[in-house]
Scaffold this motif. Structure first.
Motif, PDB file in Angstrom:
ATOM      1  N   GLU A   1      14.492   5.946  -9.970  1.00 32.63           N
ATOM      2  CA  GLU A   1      14.550   6.638 -11.260  1.00 32.63           C
ATOM      3  C   GLU A   1      14.041   8.065 -11.149  1.00 32.63           C
ATOM      4  O   GLU A   1      14.629   8.996 -11.704  1.00 32.63           O
ATOM      5  CB  GLU A   1      13.725   5.889 -12.319  1.00 32.63           C
ATOM      6  N   ILE A   2      12.959   8.258 -10.436  1.00 35.79           N
ATOM      7  CA  ILE A   2      12.391   9.599 -10.274  1.00 35.79           C
ATOM      8  C   ILE A   2      13.245  10.413  -9.309  1.00 35.79           C
ATOM      9  O   ILE A   2      13.522  11.591  -9.542  1.00 35.79           O
ATOM     10  CB  ILE A   2      10.932   9.506  -9.807  1.00 35.79           C
ATOM     11  N   ALA A   3      13.692   9.802  -8.214  1.00 34.83           N
ATOM     12  CA  ALA A   3      14.490  10.518  -7.216  1.00 34.83           C
ATOM     13  C   ALA A   3      15.833  10.965  -7.764  1.00 34.83           C
ATOM     14  O   ALA A   3      16.409  11.929  -7.269  1.00 34.83           O
ATOM     15  CB  ALA A   3      14.687   9.638  -5.987  1.00 34.83           C
ATOM     16  N   ALA A   4      16.328  10.293  -8.786  1.00 32.89           N
ATOM     17  CA  ALA A   4      17.600  10.689  -9.375  1.00 32.89           C
ATOM     18  C   ALA A   4      17.483  12.018 -10.120  1.00 32.89           C
ATOM     19  O   ALA A   4      18.481  12.697 -10.332  1.00 32.89           O
ATOM     20  CB  ALA A   4      18.092   9.610 -10.331  1.00 32.89           C
ATOM     21  N   HIS A   5      16.258  12.417 -10.485  1.00 33.73           N
ATOM     22  CA  HIS A   5      16.086  13.623 -11.286  1.00 33.73           C
ATOM     23  C   HIS A   5      15.117  14.629 -10.673  1.00 33.73           C
ATOM     24  O   HIS A   5      14.878  15.685 -11.276  1.00 33.73           O
ATOM     25  CB  HIS A   5      15.582  13.255 -12.680  1.00 33.73           C
ATOM     26  N   ALA A   6      14.544  14.339  -9.506  1.00 34.74           N
ATOM     27  CA  ALA A   6      13.578  15.250  -8.888  1.00 34.74           C
ATOM     28  C   ALA A   6      13.710  15.215  -7.376  1.00 34.74           C
ATOM     29  O   ALA A   6      14.034  14.175  -6.800  1.00 34.74           O
ATOM     30  CB  ALA A   6      12.157  14.862  -9.290  1.00 34.74           C
ATOM     31  N   GLN A   7      13.449  16.366  -6.745  1.00 31.87           N
ATOM     32  CA  GLN A   7      13.476  16.482  -5.288  1.00 31.87           C
ATOM     33  C   GLN A   7      12.265  17.284  -4.837  1.00 31.87           C
ATOM     34  O   GLN A   7      11.899  18.260  -5.493  1.00 31.87           O
ATOM     35  CB  GLN A   7      14.732  17.220  -4.810  1.00 31.87           C
ATOM     36  N   PRO A   8      11.647  16.916  -3.725  1.00 27.38           N
ATOM     37  CA  PRO A   8      10.522  17.715  -3.229  1.00 27.38           C
ATOM     38  C   PRO A   8      11.011  19.038  -2.644  1.00 27.38           C
ATOM     39  O   PRO A   8      11.987  19.068  -1.897  1.00 27.38           O
ATOM     40  CB  PRO A   8       9.895  16.816  -2.160  1.00 27.38           C
ATOM     41  N   LEU A   9      10.372  20.132  -3.030  1.00 29.41           N
ATOM     42  CA  LEU A   9      10.699  21.448  -2.489  1.00 29.41           C
ATOM     43  C   LEU A   9       9.771  21.837  -1.358  1.00 29.41           C
ATOM     44  O   LEU A   9      10.216  22.266  -0.299  1.00 29.41           O
ATOM     45  CB  LEU A   9      10.599  22.517  -3.580  1.00 29.41           C
TER      46      LEU A   9
ATOM     47  N   LEU B   1       7.962  20.024  -6.951  1.00 33.04           N
ATOM     48  CA  LEU B   1       9.200  19.271  -7.151  1.00 33.04           C
ATOM     49  C   LEU B   1      10.205  20.102  -7.921  1.00 33.04           C
ATOM     50  O   LEU B   1       9.859  20.781  -8.882  1.00 33.04           O
ATOM     51  CB  LEU B   1       8.930  17.988  -7.949  1.00 33.04           C
ATOM     52  N   ARG B   2      11.469  20.028  -7.502  1.00 34.86           N
ATOM     53  CA  ARG B   2      12.570  20.577  -8.290  1.00 34.86           C
ATOM     54  C   ARG B   2      13.005  19.462  -9.221  1.00 34.86           C
ATOM     55  O   ARG B   2      13.315  18.360  -8.782  1.00 34.86           O
ATOM     56  CB  ARG B   2      13.721  20.990  -7.394  1.00 34.86           C
ATOM     57  N   VAL B   3      13.023  19.757 -10.517  1.00 35.69           N
ATOM     58  CA  VAL B   3      13.312  18.738 -11.522  1.00 35.69           C
ATOM     59  C   VAL B   3      14.415  19.256 -12.433  1.00 35.69           C
ATOM     60  O   VAL B   3      14.422  20.424 -12.812  1.00 35.69           O
ATOM     61  CB  VAL B   3      12.046  18.416 -12.360  1.00 35.69           C
ATOM     62  N   GLU B   4      15.333  18.357 -12.780  1.00 37.36           N
ATOM     63  CA  GLU B   4      16.349  18.708 -13.765  1.00 37.36           C
ATOM     64  C   GLU B   4      15.659  18.950 -15.102  1.00 37.36           C
ATOM     65  O   GLU B   4      14.750  18.209 -15.487  1.00 37.36           O
ATOM     66  CB  GLU B   4      17.369  17.584 -13.900  1.00 37.36           C
ATOM     67  N   GLY B   5      16.109  19.980 -15.803  1.00 32.12           N
ATOM     68  CA  GLY B   5      15.468  20.435 -17.028  1.00 32.12           C
ATOM     69  C   GLY B   5      15.009  19.375 -17.993  1.00 32.12           C
ATOM     70  O   GLY B   5      13.825  19.277 -18.302  1.00 32.12           O
ATOM     71  N   PRO B   6      15.903  18.530 -18.513  1.00 29.19           N
ATOM     72  CA  PRO B   6      15.484  17.587 -19.541  1.00 29.19           C
ATOM     73  C   PRO B   6      14.505  16.525 -19.047  1.00 29.19           C
ATOM     74  O   PRO B   6      13.775  15.957 -19.840  1.00 29.19           O
ATOM     75  CB  PRO B   6      16.781  16.923 -20.002  1.00 29.19           C
ATOM     76  N   MET B   7      14.485  16.280 -17.759  1.00 23.20           N
ATOM     77  CA  MET B   7      13.620  15.215 -17.236  1.00 23.20           C
ATOM     78  C   MET B   7      12.236  15.718 -16.839  1.00 23.20           C
ATOM     79  O   MET B   7      11.383  14.931 -16.454  1.00 23.20           O
ATOM     80  CB  MET B   7      14.277  14.550 -16.029  1.00 23.20           C
ATOM     81  N   ALA B   8      11.999  17.018 -16.911  1.00 19.16           N
ATOM     82  CA  ALA B   8      10.715  17.563 -16.481  1.00 19.16           C
ATOM     83  C   ALA B   8       9.547  16.967 -17.261  1.00 19.16           C
ATOM     84  O   ALA B   8       8.516  16.616 -16.680  1.00 19.16           O
ATOM     85  CB  ALA B   8      10.720  19.084 -16.608  1.00 19.16           C
ATOM     86  N   LEU B   9       9.709  16.828 -18.557  1.00 16.50           N
ATOM     87  CA  LEU B   9       8.637  16.268 -19.378  1.00 16.50           C
ATOM     88  C   LEU B   9       8.360  14.812 -19.004  1.00 16.50           C
ATOM     89  O   LEU B   9       7.197  14.396 -18.886  1.00 16.50           O
ATOM     90  CB  LEU B   9       9.004  16.381 -20.862  1.00 16.50           C
TER      91      LEU B   9
ATOM     92  N   LEU C   1       0.938  17.808  -8.956  1.00 17.78           N
ATOM     93  CA  LEU C   1       2.361  18.134  -8.899  1.00 17.78           C
ATOM     94  C   LEU C   1       2.590  19.456  -9.622  1.00 17.78           C
ATOM     95  O   LEU C   1       1.957  19.725 -10.633  1.00 17.78           O
ATOM     96  CB  LEU C   1       3.205  17.061  -9.588  1.00 17.78           C
ATOM     97  N   ALA C   2       3.513  20.232  -9.076  1.00 15.63           N
ATOM     98  CA  ALA C   2       4.005  21.418  -9.768  1.00 15.63           C
ATOM     99  C   ALA C   2       5.504  21.233  -9.920  1.00 15.63           C
ATOM    100  O   ALA C   2       6.193  20.884  -8.962  1.00 15.63           O
ATOM    101  CB  ALA C   2       3.691  22.676  -8.964  1.00 15.63           C
ATOM    102  N   LEU C   3       5.994  21.418 -11.125  1.00 16.51           N
ATOM    103  CA  LEU C   3       7.413  21.175 -11.398  1.00 16.51           C
ATOM    104  C   LEU C   3       8.145  22.497 -11.557  1.00 16.51           C
ATOM    105  O   LEU C   3       7.664  23.410 -12.241  1.00 16.51           O
ATOM    106  CB  LEU C   3       7.573  20.341 -12.666  1.00 16.51           C
ATOM    107  N   ARG C   4       9.305  22.596 -10.913  1.00 13.63           N
ATOM    108  CA  ARG C   4      10.197  23.748 -11.049  1.00 13.63           C
ATOM    109  C   ARG C   4      11.508  23.241 -11.634  1.00 13.63           C
ATOM    110  O   ARG C   4      12.172  22.408 -11.022  1.00 13.63           O
ATOM    111  CB  ARG C   4      10.478  24.419  -9.703  1.00 13.63           C
ATOM    112  N   GLN C   5      11.852  23.709 -12.812  1.00 11.19           N
ATOM    113  CA  GLN C   5      13.081  23.259 -13.453  1.00 11.19           C
ATOM    114  C   GLN C   5      14.268  24.006 -12.858  1.00 11.19           C
ATOM    115  O   GLN C   5      14.331  25.228 -12.926  1.00 11.19           O
ATOM    116  CB  GLN C   5      13.022  23.473 -14.951  1.00 11.19           C
ATOM    117  N   ALA C   6      15.172  23.245 -12.264  1.00 11.98           N
ATOM    118  CA  ALA C   6      16.387  23.798 -11.665  1.00 11.98           C
ATOM    119  C   ALA C   6      17.346  22.648 -11.417  1.00 11.98           C
ATOM    120  O   ALA C   6      16.924  21.488 -11.324  1.00 11.98           O
ATOM    121  CB  ALA C   6      16.059  24.502 -10.353  1.00 11.98           C
TER     122      ALA C   6
END
Length: 159
Positions: free
Chosen positions: A45-53, A73-81, A106-111
């Protein structure tokens, strides 16, 4: 004249392993397994929307214990929260993988995620075209062979 000795082909992973490890090391990863096995470590579930940078390691201070790293982590916009709310779970899973408390936050980058593009499934040849080609194959006695050749011929004609 002597025959050349036995030469075995090496897998591409062996030849490129060192170069790939150097690239991951520049991003702070001790090994490439965190990236390549991300779905197993973080969960599907997490890997579908986030990748380690990368992993950011703080500079060591003399006389002080080593601070835990920050996993970016690179995270898709809507799933960042959502991923931010489940950051404790992600940290536990990553640290369990490492075997020690390596990552502290964790630090999240929306992309948008970089996903490999899957080829579109090819559609089969048109049934009418297969029937036309099958009519020309009257000299083939075996029915299964005739059908296979007709499909092949229709596929070649389509291109």
């Amino acid at each position: 004249m002597n025959k050349p000795g036995f030469i075995s082909a090496k897998p591409l992973s062996v030849l490129l392993g060192g170069a790939i490890n150097d690239v991951f090391a520049r991003q702070g990863f001790a090994s490439r397994e965190l990236v390549t096995r991300w779905a197993e470590i973080a969960g599907t579930e997490i890997a579908a929307h986030a990748q380690p940078l990368k992993i950011q390691w703080p500079r060591p201070v003399e006389g002080q214990p080593q601070e835990p790293a920050t996993l970016v982590l690179r995270v898709e916009g809507p799933m960042a929260l959502e991923i931010q709310h489940s950051s404790d779970v992600v940290l536990q899973r990553v640290n369990r993988f490492f075997g020690w408390n390596a990552v502290g936050r964790l630090a999240l980058r929306q992309a948008p995620l970089s996903r490999p593009t899957r080829p579109k499934p090819r559609r089969g040849p048109d049934a009418q075209e297969v029937a036309k080609v099958a009519e020309t194959l009257t000299s083939v006695a075996d029915e299964n062979l005739r059908t296979a050749l007709a499909r092949l011929g229709a596929s070649i004609k389509r291109k």
